[in-house]
Write an enzyme that holds these catalytic residues in place. Structure first.
Site, PDB file in Angstrom:
ATOM      1  N   HIS A  79      -6.237   4.408  -1.821  1.00 16.52           N
ATOM      2  CA  HIS A  79      -5.982   3.011  -2.136  1.00 16.52           C
ATOM      3  C   HIS A  79      -7.157   2.210  -1.583  1.00 16.52           C
ATOM      4  CE1 HIS A  79      -1.365   3.351  -2.882  1.00 16.52           C
ATOM      5  NE2 HIS A  79      -2.045   3.387  -4.005  1.00 16.52           N
ATOM      6  N   ASP A  88      -7.764  -0.480   0.149  1.00 16.21           N
ATOM      7  CA  ASP A  88      -7.889  -0.980   1.518  1.00 16.21           C
ATOM      8  C   ASP A  88      -8.214   0.128   2.513  1.00 16.21           C
ATOM      9  OD1 ASP A  88      -5.262  -0.160   0.815  1.00 16.21           O
ATOM     10  OD2 ASP A  88      -4.409  -1.146   2.562  1.00 16.21           O
ATOM     11  N   HIS A  89      -8.203   1.370   2.056  1.00 14.84           N
ATOM     12  CA  HIS A  89      -8.525   2.497   2.931  1.00 14.84           C
ATOM     13  C   HIS A  89      -9.799   3.227   2.513  1.00 14.84           C
ATOM     14  CE1 HIS A  89      -4.551   2.491   5.010  1.00 14.84           C
ATOM     15  NE2 HIS A  89      -4.224   1.854   3.899  1.00 14.84           N
ATOM     16  N   ASP A 148      -0.618   4.999   5.612  1.00 17.32           N
ATOM     17  CA  ASP A 148       0.448   4.649   4.678  1.00 17.32           C
ATOM     18  C   ASP A 148       1.423   5.793   4.400  1.00 17.32           C
ATOM     19  OD1 ASP A 148      -1.348   2.614   4.722  1.00 17.32           O
ATOM     20  OD2 ASP A 148      -1.342   2.265   2.570  1.00 17.32           O
TER      21      ASP A 148
END
EC number: 3.1.26.11
Length: 301
Positions: free
Chosen positions: A65, A67-68, A204
């Protein structure tokens, strides 16, 4: 002088805010640096935190994802621009190989550094060095996600009173450490086990077996706490943890220092995350992470 610390580069989930950058975490482990989940803007955050490209030896991505992982492009290009003199190894979910390649080759640049791709496909050991073993465990998220666990081998602590009782001193101390025995006195007679340190990085995920396996007995656990407990159904639906869940995991695992991060932009009071983790039963050292924070790994027992 050896340094073991976490350098927090970013702490936001999904989107950055005025005060929180996308994710990014550097673990300094003696002379090595492991960069976890470089989100967008990581290269600039490294500059602000005093982290050089030369400090990096491994990159560990939990999942693809944005944001990572969006910061991979800039970090990889900076590694090459600065001509880092050592090899870099990148670990990431193998199912995201196409995303890694797109980020690695997002724009034109000159490759000057050996970057080894080491995709992760299953639980287990992914690196075994004299200083540590690096392991992964599968997590529970809408896309394939892995957490990381670093385990230092156990060593031995010499006991001065036992050395004196057996008349071992000077160069013989080093000799018994190397050879295991001197004149009928064994290393076990004059020392005790010094347990190696353990560090885990859990992003996550819902609660699952992998979370507990990664956290077990850690000196430091860095774990997402995207939501507060009042939004536990949102956390479950989107594959995340609450602060209370993170606190309970740390309590059950015997964690020494809990670091909470990856906060939803819907919350404005960071102290609420600590309150809920404490309410979950965790009584050890606790840090609610913020950008550019440095957190020392607890000293060995």
């Amino acid at each position: 002088m050896s340094v073991r610390e976490l350098v927090v580069l970013g702490t936001a989930s999904q989107v950055p805010t005025r005060h929180r950058n996308h994710n990014g975490y550097l673990l300094r482990w003696d002379g090595e640096g492991i960069l976890f989940d470089p989100g967008e803007g990581t290269q600039r955050q490294m500059l602000r935190a005093g982290v050089a490209a030369h400090d990096l030896h491994r990159i560990c991505v939990t999942h693809f994802h944005g944001d990572h992982s969006l910061g991979l492009a800039g970090v990889i290009q900076r590694i090459n621009l600065d001509r880092v003199p050592h090899e870099i190894t990148a670990h990431y979910p193998g199912s995201g190989q196409r995303f890694f390649e797109r980020l690695r080759y997002a724009t034109a640049y000159r490759e000057t550094v050996a970057l080894t791709e080491a995709p992760v496909a299953a639980d287990g050991v992914i690196a075994d060095t004299p200083a540590y073993v690096l392991e992964t465990r599968r997590l529970s998220h809408p896309v394939e996600s892995f957490g990381y666990r670093l385990v230092e081998p156990d060593g031995r602590r010499m006991l001065p009173e036992r050395l004196a009782a057996h008349g071992i001193k000077g160069p013989d101390v080093g000799r018994i450490q190397r050879e295991g025995a001197i004149g009928g006195v064994s290393l076990e007679d004059v020392s005790e086990v010094r347990h190696g340190q353990r560090f885990a990085f859990v992003m996550d995920t819902r609660l699952c077996e992998g979370v507990h396996a990664l956290a077990e007995g850690c000196d430091m656990l860095v774990i997402e706490s995207t939501f507060l407990d009042g939004d536990h159904q949102l956390a479950e639906d989107h594959g995340h943890l609450t602060a209370g869940q993170a606190g309970r995991v740390a309590k059950d695992a015997g964690v020494r220092h809990l670091v909470l991060t990856h906060f939803s932009q819907r919350y404005s009071d960071p102290d609420a995350f600590e309150r809920e983790a404490r309410a979950g039963g965790f009584e050890g050292e606790l840090t609610v992470a913020h950008d550019l924070l440095r957190v020392p790994v607890p000293k060995r027992h």
